[in-house]
Design a protein around this motif. Structure first.
Motif, PDB file in Angstrom:
ATOM      1  N   MET A 109       0.715  -1.205  -0.230  1.00  0.00           N
ATOM      2  CA  MET A 109      -0.070   0.012  -0.123  1.00  0.00           C
ATOM      3  C   MET A 109       0.891   1.304   0.089  1.00  0.00           C
ATOM      4  SD  MET A 109      -2.980   1.415   0.131  1.00  0.00           S
ATOM      5  CE  MET A 109      -4.289   0.119   0.594  1.00  0.00           C
ATOM      6  N   ILE A 110       0.471   2.162  -0.906  1.00  0.00           N
ATOM      7  CA  ILE A 110       1.247   3.570  -1.094  1.00  0.00           C
ATOM      8  C   ILE A 110       0.493   4.348   0.175  1.00  0.00           C
ATOM      9  CG2 ILE A 110       1.616   5.393  -2.291  1.00  0.00           C
ATOM     10  CD1 ILE A 110       1.658   3.455  -4.625  1.00  0.00           C
ATOM     11  N   THR A 111       1.367   5.142   0.798  1.00  0.00           N
ATOM     12  CA  THR A 111       0.825   6.301   1.621  1.00  0.00           C
ATOM     13  C   THR A 111       1.498   7.364   1.186  1.00  0.00           C
ATOM     14  OG1 THR A 111       1.202   4.778   3.687  1.00  0.00           O
ATOM     15  CG2 THR A 111       0.841   7.127   3.921  1.00  0.00           C
ATOM     16  N   LEU A 112       0.401   8.322   0.768  1.00  0.00           N
ATOM     17  CA  LEU A 112       0.589   9.832   0.391  1.00  0.00           C
ATOM     18  C   LEU A 112       0.086  10.751   1.480  1.00  0.00           C
ATOM     19  CD1 LEU A 112       1.080  11.913  -1.883  1.00  0.00           C
ATOM     20  CD2 LEU A 112      -1.551  11.515  -2.521  1.00  0.00           C
ATOM     21  N   TYR A 113       1.123  11.654   1.902  1.00  0.00           N
ATOM     22  CA  TYR A 113       0.723  12.772   2.458  1.00  0.00           C
ATOM     23  C   TYR A 113       0.637  13.950   1.630  1.00  0.00           C
ATOM     24  CZ  TYR A 113       2.946   9.983   6.225  1.00  0.00           C
ATOM     25  OH  TYR A 113       3.198   9.140   7.146  1.00  0.00           O
ATOM     26  N   SER A 114      -0.606  14.328   1.713  1.00  0.00           N
ATOM     27  CA  SER A 114      -1.108  15.303   0.723  1.00  0.00           C
ATOM     28  C   SER A 114      -1.884  16.574   1.512  1.00  0.00           C
ATOM     29  CB  SER A 114      -2.506  14.702   0.054  1.00  0.00           C
ATOM     30  OG  SER A 114      -2.872  15.741  -0.833  1.00  0.00           O
ATOM     31  N   GLY A 115      -2.356  17.467   0.883  1.00  0.00           N
ATOM     32  CA  GLY A 115      -2.776  19.084   1.540  1.00  0.00           C
ATOM     33  C   GLY A 115      -3.905  19.274   0.756  1.00  0.00           C
ATOM     34  N   PRO A 116      -4.978  19.810   1.372  1.00  0.00           N
ATOM     35  CA  PRO A 116      -6.277  20.091   0.899  1.00  0.00           C
ATOM     36  C   PRO A 116      -6.085  21.094  -0.161  1.00  0.00           C
ATOM     37  CG  PRO A 116      -6.240  20.911   3.082  1.00  0.00           C
ATOM     38  CD  PRO A 116      -5.217  20.000   3.005  1.00  0.00           C
ATOM     39  N   LEU A 117      -5.324  22.143  -0.134  1.00  0.00           N
ATOM     40  CA  LEU A 117      -4.975  23.038  -1.296  1.00  0.00           C
ATOM     41  C   LEU A 117      -3.504  23.237  -1.638  1.00  0.00           C
ATOM     42  CD1 LEU A 117      -7.108  25.978   0.123  1.00  0.00           C
ATOM     43  CD2 LEU A 117      -7.764  24.168  -1.541  1.00  0.00           C
ATOM     44  N   SER A 118      -3.005  21.771  -1.762  1.00  0.00           N
ATOM     45  CA  SER A 118      -1.825  21.707  -2.345  1.00  0.00           C
ATOM     46  C   SER A 118      -1.729  21.186  -4.035  1.00  0.00           C
ATOM     47  CB  SER A 118      -1.091  20.574  -1.631  1.00  0.00           C
ATOM     48  OG  SER A 118       0.152  20.226  -2.072  1.00  0.00           O
ATOM     49  N   LEU A 119      -1.511  22.213  -4.807  1.00  0.00           N
ATOM     50  CA  LEU A 119      -1.737  21.812  -6.268  1.00  0.00           C
ATOM     51  C   LEU A 119      -0.690  20.767  -6.597  1.00  0.00           C
ATOM     52  CD1 LEU A 119      -1.056  24.304  -9.277  1.00  0.00           C
ATOM     53  CD2 LEU A 119       0.205  22.367  -9.052  1.00  0.00           C
ATOM     54  N   PHE A 120       0.471  20.537  -5.869  1.00  0.00           N
ATOM     55  CA  PHE A 120       1.426  19.425  -6.299  1.00  0.00           C
ATOM     56  C   PHE A 120       1.091  18.161  -5.542  1.00  0.00           C
ATOM     57  CE2 PHE A 120       3.611  23.560  -6.502  1.00  0.00           C
ATOM     58  CZ  PHE A 120       4.265  23.552  -7.708  1.00  0.00           C
ATOM     59  N   SER A 121       0.207  18.275  -4.373  1.00  0.00           N
ATOM     60  CA  SER A 121      -0.157  16.933  -4.084  1.00  0.00           C
ATOM     61  C   SER A 121      -1.217  16.362  -4.710  1.00  0.00           C
ATOM     62  CB  SER A 121      -0.535  17.042  -2.538  1.00  0.00           C
ATOM     63  OG  SER A 121       0.420  17.464  -1.734  1.00  0.00           O
ATOM     64  N   ARG A 122      -1.966  17.240  -5.531  1.00  0.00           N
ATOM     65  CA  ARG A 122      -3.300  16.980  -6.224  1.00  0.00           C
ATOM     66  C   ARG A 122      -2.663  16.336  -7.426  1.00  0.00           C
ATOM     67  NH1 ARG A 122      -7.788  16.420  -3.109  1.00  0.00           N
ATOM     68  NH2 ARG A 122      -8.097  18.174  -1.714  1.00  0.00           N
ATOM     69  N   LYS A 123      -1.555  16.797  -7.999  1.00  0.00           N
ATOM     70  CA  LYS A 123      -1.046  16.221  -9.258  1.00  0.00           C
ATOM     71  C   LYS A 123      -0.647  14.655  -9.157  1.00  0.00           C
ATOM     72  CE  LYS A 123       2.713  17.802 -10.993  1.00  0.00           C
ATOM     73  NZ  LYS A 123       4.031  18.274 -11.047  1.00  0.00           N
ATOM     74  N   VAL A 124       0.125  14.302  -7.740  1.00  0.00           N
ATOM     75  CA  VAL A 124       0.209  12.951  -7.417  1.00  0.00           C
ATOM     76  C   VAL A 124      -0.971  12.295  -7.248  1.00  0.00           C
ATOM     77  CG1 VAL A 124       1.344  11.526  -5.694  1.00  0.00           C
ATOM     78  CG2 VAL A 124       2.426  13.598  -6.349  1.00  0.00           C
ATOM     79  N   GLU A 125      -1.957  12.797  -6.432  1.00  0.00           N
ATOM     80  CA  GLU A 125      -3.233  11.878  -6.556  1.00  0.00           C
ATOM     81  C   GLU A 125      -3.912  11.514  -7.883  1.00  0.00           C
ATOM     82  OE1 GLU A 125      -6.174  13.967  -3.968  1.00  0.00           O
ATOM     83  OE2 GLU A 125      -4.674  14.330  -2.411  1.00  0.00           O
ATOM     84  N   ILE A 126      -3.857  12.536  -8.831  1.00  0.00           N
ATOM     85  CA  ILE A 126      -4.264  12.419 -10.236  1.00  0.00           C
ATOM     86  C   ILE A 126      -3.624  11.153 -10.962  1.00  0.00           C
ATOM     87  CG2 ILE A 126      -4.556  13.070 -12.630  1.00  0.00           C
ATOM     88  CD1 ILE A 126      -5.206  15.872 -11.341  1.00  0.00           C
ATOM     89  N   ALA A 127      -2.510  11.076 -10.549  1.00  0.00           N
ATOM     90  CA  ALA A 127      -1.474   9.957 -11.125  1.00  0.00           C
ATOM     91  C   ALA A 127      -1.779   8.748 -10.635  1.00  0.00           C
ATOM     92  CB  ALA A 127       0.114  10.414 -11.010  1.00  0.00           C
ATOM     93  N   LEU A 128      -1.875   8.649  -9.333  1.00  0.00           N
ATOM     94  CA  LEU A 128      -2.247   7.411  -8.836  1.00  0.00           C
ATOM     95  C   LEU A 128      -3.810   6.950  -9.195  1.00  0.00           C
ATOM     96  CD1 LEU A 128      -1.075   8.320  -5.173  1.00  0.00           C
ATOM     97  CD2 LEU A 128      -0.215   6.663  -6.640  1.00  0.00           C
ATOM     98  N   ARG A 129      -4.508   7.828  -9.416  1.00  0.00           N
ATOM     99  CA  ARG A 129      -5.991   7.426 -10.039  1.00  0.00           C
ATOM    100  C   ARG A 129      -6.033   7.006 -11.182  1.00  0.00           C
ATOM    101  NH1 ARG A 129      -7.916  11.925  -5.894  1.00  0.00           N
ATOM    102  NH2 ARG A 129      -8.654  10.629  -4.359  1.00  0.00           N
ATOM    103  N   GLU A 130      -5.083   7.540 -12.086  1.00  0.00           N
ATOM    104  CA  GLU A 130      -5.157   7.451 -13.364  1.00  0.00           C
ATOM    105  C   GLU A 130      -4.503   5.893 -13.611  1.00  0.00           C
ATOM    106  OE1 GLU A 130      -6.223   8.649 -16.118  1.00  0.00           O
ATOM    107  OE2 GLU A 130      -6.872  10.125 -15.779  1.00  0.00           O
ATOM    108  N   LYS A 131      -3.578   5.341 -12.520  1.00  0.00           N
ATOM    109  CA  LYS A 131      -2.948   4.190 -12.835  1.00  0.00           C
ATOM    110  C   LYS A 131      -3.619   3.357 -11.843  1.00  0.00           C
ATOM    111  CE  LYS A 131       1.719   5.552 -13.687  1.00  0.00           C
ATOM    112  NZ  LYS A 131       2.054   4.626 -14.758  1.00  0.00           N
ATOM    113  N   GLY A 132      -4.758   3.582 -11.145  1.00  0.00           N
ATOM    114  CA  GLY A 132      -5.549   2.680 -10.424  1.00  0.00           C
ATOM    115  C   GLY A 132      -4.751   2.215  -9.436  1.00  0.00           C
ATOM    116  N   LEU A 133      -3.988   2.736  -8.748  1.00  0.00           N
ATOM    117  CA  LEU A 133      -3.015   2.461  -7.786  1.00  0.00           C
ATOM    118  C   LEU A 133      -3.995   2.664  -6.225  1.00  0.00           C
ATOM    119  CD1 LEU A 133       0.514   3.429  -8.823  1.00  0.00           C
ATOM    120  CD2 LEU A 133      -0.665   1.058  -8.809  1.00  0.00           C
ATOM    121  N   ALA A 134      -4.174   1.579  -5.488  1.00  0.00           N
ATOM    122  CA  ALA A 134      -4.565   1.966  -4.219  1.00  0.00           C
ATOM    123  C   ALA A 134      -3.407   2.738  -3.288  1.00  0.00           C
ATOM    124  CB  ALA A 134      -5.058   0.540  -3.438  1.00  0.00           C
TER     125      ALA A 134
END
Length: 225
Positions: free
Chosen positions: A1-26
């Motif tokens: 399982m990948i753990t991601l530390y993100s922020g509600p208004l972090s543009l760069f964190s949202r980039k990573v979230e998009i990539a994870l979801r596009e790849k279908g990674l949990a």
């Protein structure tokens, strides 16, 4: 399982979230606290322990800790190659990286003077006037950048042959400018169509919806064009 530390208004964190979801990674997401007065201070203790830059995004993939959205996206594409988010051809790959760099360091820098708009307004009239003057200068630069991006996208679905990190980075910077009341996209039909097309993809739509929800809770209202 990948753990991601993100922020509600972090543009760069949202980039990573998009990539994870596009790849279908949990992934497990740890959303660090944020407010418009102190930002991300006090910093999340785990972020401080993992990242000498003291900021999100940070991922932990089975003990491998990475920070910086560009490095994270490149790692994800190498470790989890399907579907690819970077071209395999070296020249196309380099162009995609340059486009992501443009989004992160040129386009994002141009929109930074708009960021005061979703913060509590200052009571200092002179400061407020100076902020908006800087914002108008920034909008003129953004319009110039949009012209170039619109030309690049003429007759194209993506900045490359397929969806890539370039599109993720560009989308998030353009979205950030839109949410801060930047120039309307209607004058740039190819850029606007690309933005709408990507925004309909579930991974991108989720990021947009979550940022907009966070804005309702955390940000000063901004009138969009």
């Amino acid at each position: 399982m990948i753990t991601l530390y993100s922020g509600p208004l972090s543009l760069f964190s949202r980039k990573v979230e998009i990539a994870l979801r596009e790849k279908g990674l949990a992934f497990e997401r740890i959303m660090v606290p944020f407010n418009q007065v102190t930002g991300y201070d006090p910093r999340h203790p785990e972020v401080l322990a993992l990242n000498p830059k003291r900021q999100v995004p940070v991922i932990n993939d089975e003990g491998l800790v990475l920070y910086d959205s560009t490095i994270i996206l490149e790692y994800l594409d190498e470790a989890y190659p399907q579907p690819p988010l970077l071209p395999r051809n070296p020249a196309a790959r380099a162009r995609s990286r340059l486009d992501e760099l443009f989004a992160d360091e040129i386009l994002f820098a141009a929109l930074r003077p708009l960021m005061h708009r979703n913060e509590p307004p200052t009571t200092d009239r002179n400061k407020r006037a100076a902020q908006e003057t800087d914002a108008l200068i920034a909008e003129a630069e953004l319009e110039q950048r949009y012209c170039g991006l619109n030309e690049r996208l003429a007759g194209r679905d993506y900045f490359g042959e397929a969806l890539s990190v370039a599109d993720i980075g560009m989308f998030m910077s353009v979205f950030w400018a839109v949410r801060l009341g930047g120039p309307a996209l209607a004058r740039y039909p190819d850029l606007s169509a690309w933005f709408s097309r990507l925004g309909s993809r579930p991974a991108f739509a989720t990021a947009v919806e979550e940022v907009e929800e966070a804005d309702r809770r955390l940000s000063y209202p901004v009138k969009r064009r």
